[in-house]
Design a protein around this motif. Sequence first.
Motif, PDB file in Angstrom:
ATOM      1  N   UNK A 342       5.649 -12.846   7.039  1.00 22.06           N
ATOM      2  CA  UNK A 342       5.880 -12.311   7.967  1.00 22.06           C
ATOM      3  C   UNK A 342       5.460 -11.982   8.347  1.00 22.06           C
ATOM      4  N   UNK A 343       3.873 -12.471   8.307  1.00 22.13           N
ATOM      5  CA  UNK A 343       2.827 -11.756   9.284  1.00 22.13           C
ATOM      6  C   UNK A 343       2.275 -13.057  10.419  1.00 22.13           C
ATOM      7  N   UNK A 344       2.798 -14.466   9.215  1.00 24.82           N
ATOM      8  CA  UNK A 344       1.932 -15.637   9.569  1.00 24.82           C
ATOM      9  C   UNK A 344       2.284 -15.775  10.620  1.00 24.82           C
ATOM     10  N   UNK A 345       3.632 -16.323  10.861  1.00 22.03           N
ATOM     11  CA  UNK A 345       5.326 -15.825  11.398  1.00 22.03           C
ATOM     12  C   UNK A 345       4.500 -15.206  12.852  1.00 22.03           C
ATOM     13  N   UNK A 346       4.134 -13.811  12.800  1.00 21.06           N
ATOM     14  CA  UNK A 346       4.537 -12.618  13.527  1.00 21.06           C
ATOM     15  C   UNK A 346       2.704 -13.576  14.600  1.00 21.06           C
ATOM     16  N   UNK A 347       1.707 -14.268  13.689  1.00 20.01           N
ATOM     17  CA  UNK A 347       0.747 -14.060  14.393  1.00 20.01           C
ATOM     18  C   UNK A 347       0.834 -15.467  15.144  1.00 20.01           C
ATOM     19  N   UNK A 348       1.843 -16.446  14.897  1.00 19.97           N
ATOM     20  CA  UNK A 348       2.075 -17.647  15.785  1.00 19.97           C
ATOM     21  C   UNK A 348       2.734 -16.836  16.931  1.00 19.97           C
ATOM     22  N   UNK A 349       3.847 -16.415  16.544  1.00 25.03           N
ATOM     23  CA  UNK A 349       4.415 -15.978  18.124  1.00 25.03           C
ATOM     24  C   UNK A 349       3.250 -14.761  18.985  1.00 25.03           C
ATOM     25  N   UNK A 350       2.165 -14.653  18.159  1.00 26.44           N
ATOM     26  CA  UNK A 350       1.280 -13.559  19.630  1.00 26.44           C
ATOM     27  C   UNK A 350       0.673 -15.142  20.053  1.00 26.44           C
ATOM     28  N   UNK A 352       1.611 -18.379  20.763  1.00 29.64           N
ATOM     29  CA  UNK A 352       2.958 -18.634  21.777  1.00 29.64           C
ATOM     30  C   UNK A 352       3.077 -17.651  23.224  1.00 29.64           C
ATOM     31  N   UNK A 353       3.257 -16.393  22.952  1.00 33.74           N
ATOM     32  CA  UNK A 353       3.166 -15.156  24.059  1.00 33.74           C
ATOM     33  C   UNK A 353       1.981 -15.448  24.836  1.00 33.74           C
ATOM     34  N   UNK A 354       0.359 -15.409  23.673  1.00 35.24           N
ATOM     35  CA  UNK A 354      -0.579 -15.505  24.829  1.00 35.24           C
ATOM     36  C   UNK A 354      -0.771 -16.819  25.378  1.00 35.24           C
ATOM     37  N   UNK A 355      -0.119 -17.715  25.144  1.00 37.75           N
ATOM     38  CA  UNK A 355       0.055 -19.383  25.584  1.00 37.75           C
ATOM     39  C   UNK A 355      -1.394 -20.090  25.238  1.00 37.75           C
ATOM     40  N   UNK A 356      -1.865 -19.516  23.976  1.00 38.59           N
ATOM     41  CA  UNK A 356      -2.573 -19.972  23.005  1.00 38.59           C
ATOM     42  C   UNK A 356      -2.370 -21.198  22.189  1.00 38.59           C
ATOM     43  N   UNK A 357      -2.686 -22.365  22.910  1.00 40.42           N
ATOM     44  CA  UNK A 357      -1.700 -23.823  22.222  1.00 40.42           C
ATOM     45  C   UNK A 357      -2.657 -24.628  21.016  1.00 40.42           C
ATOM     46  N   UNK A 358      -3.719 -24.765  21.156  1.00 41.26           N
ATOM     47  CA  UNK A 358      -4.836 -25.305  20.115  1.00 41.26           C
ATOM     48  C   UNK A 358      -5.749 -24.019  18.817  1.00 41.26           C
ATOM     49  N   UNK A 359      -4.899 -23.203  18.884  1.00 41.24           N
ATOM     50  CA  UNK A 359      -5.004 -21.957  17.720  1.00 41.24           C
ATOM     51  C   UNK A 359      -5.764 -22.325  16.275  1.00 41.24           C
ATOM     52  N   UNK A 360      -5.696 -23.914  16.046  1.00 41.42           N
ATOM     53  CA  UNK A 360      -5.561 -24.019  14.582  1.00 41.42           C
ATOM     54  C   UNK A 360      -7.054 -23.967  13.872  1.00 41.42           C
ATOM     55  N   UNK A 361      -8.305 -23.874  14.678  1.00 40.69           N
ATOM     56  CA  UNK A 361      -9.744 -23.363  14.422  1.00 40.69           C
ATOM     57  C   UNK A 361     -10.164 -22.345  14.659  1.00 40.69           C
ATOM     58  N   UNK A 362      -9.351 -21.273  14.820  1.00 42.32           N
ATOM     59  CA  UNK A 362      -9.868 -19.640  15.019  1.00 42.32           C
ATOM     60  C   UNK A 362      -9.113 -18.945  13.496  1.00 42.32           C
ATOM     61  N   UNK A 363      -7.696 -19.841  14.173  1.00 44.57           N
ATOM     62  CA  UNK A 363      -7.509 -20.067  12.501  1.00 44.57           C
ATOM     63  C   UNK A 363      -7.892 -19.954  11.047  1.00 44.57           C
ATOM     64  N   UNK A 364      -8.854 -21.110  10.891  1.00 45.97           N
ATOM     65  CA  UNK A 364      -9.716 -22.039  10.055  1.00 45.97           C
ATOM     66  C   UNK A 364     -10.951 -21.000  10.336  1.00 45.97           C
TER      67      UNK A 364
END
Length: 408
Positions: A342-350, A352-364
């Motif tokens: 649930x929260x992983x999907x909500x982080x993805x939506x966050x 998207x709303x902030x228009x941060x496209x390349x966020x994989x490095x931050x999650x890493x």
Amino acid sequence: MQVSKRKSLCKICGNPAFGNHFGVLSCRACAAFFRRTNVDGETFCPIGNCKIDKHGKFYCKKCRLRICLEAGMDANKFQHDRDLISTSTSESSDSSGSFSFSQRSKVPKSMANFLGRPAFILSCEPDKASKVKTIVDVTFLINQAFDIFGNVDRKRFSSNSNLGRMTKKFEDLQNEKSSNLSTIKVLGLKESMIFWEQDFLRTARWLSHFDEFQELPLSIRMQILKVAWILWGRLDKLVKTANERKNQQLNQNFYMIGKDVGIDIGNFEVDVSWCTNYSKEQLAYYLDCHHDEPFNIIVDAISDLKPSDMELNFMLLELCLAHAGKQHQGDVLMFTDRLLEVVSNELHDYYQSEQISNYSSRITKMMKINNLIRRNLFERLERQAVAKVFNIISVHFSHPDMFCNAGF
């Protein structure tokens, strides 16, 4: 001092000698043999003329013992100040062929002195073990957590997502602190209880704003809380440490250990007399009462990432829920996996709303920080298991599952 070229030989086997043992010039092997042999038993073998091989090895213990006795070895002549394996000494032979040592020291008084590791003496000091425990009652915290889960006011936090509401609640909890940062110089039972109460109840209030969490059976929620609160408090304090070091220009000796309380490692003492019969130095290996380089590595990683409030709350949830699921397995694991989805999907939506496209490095980077905290936790759990075997801790908690990650 150099060793004389003329090497004295063992009177028993003929190999190079290493001092006078039991009144006879001998090697260490023969001295050790005589030390462990029962001299009251049968002394001579039926053959009585067993040979020694060219390397000085015996194949008949009785003949070896006979030669030791004939050479004059006497168990009453054990010398405590000779041939210390733990001491680096130089040897010389005098005109009589006997060896002397230029440096002599007494036999170490304990295994700690011998090995240079204070924690190792625990197995050699059984009189300090604590088989009878003092009970620390934390039932009042459990009762307050029940009340928190049963009375949740969400009117102030109208976000559509769980992650959003929990972030707002986290900010609200942060604003509860006083305006001034204080430092303490001694950490004992009183201070520890205050910090435990803060972290446990703050974690309960924070989790209560997760709708899907509140839908779980109360017993499951309590199981998750009892495992999660220490990890929640750990990450929270590390983030606060990173912020305070930056804002206050503090050095790497400073750590946050409470809501608005910090310590300076260079001017700080831990009082462990309330929970053990051992000294602080002996207990340091087993308890999480000293901050060290792994903590600085995590703080530096947090400073480099600069997580947003939403990212930080996702990190807190991932750290707490993943560990609770792994700890309990079964139904708890099933529920925590569902909550993490649930929260992983909500982080993805966050993002998207902030228009941060390349966020994989931050999650890493976020997961790297959480994994460093987990690694530190697992090391503590291994040491905790050893402490339990040796009865190092003299206290027992009314709800021990609350402290299974705390070094107790």
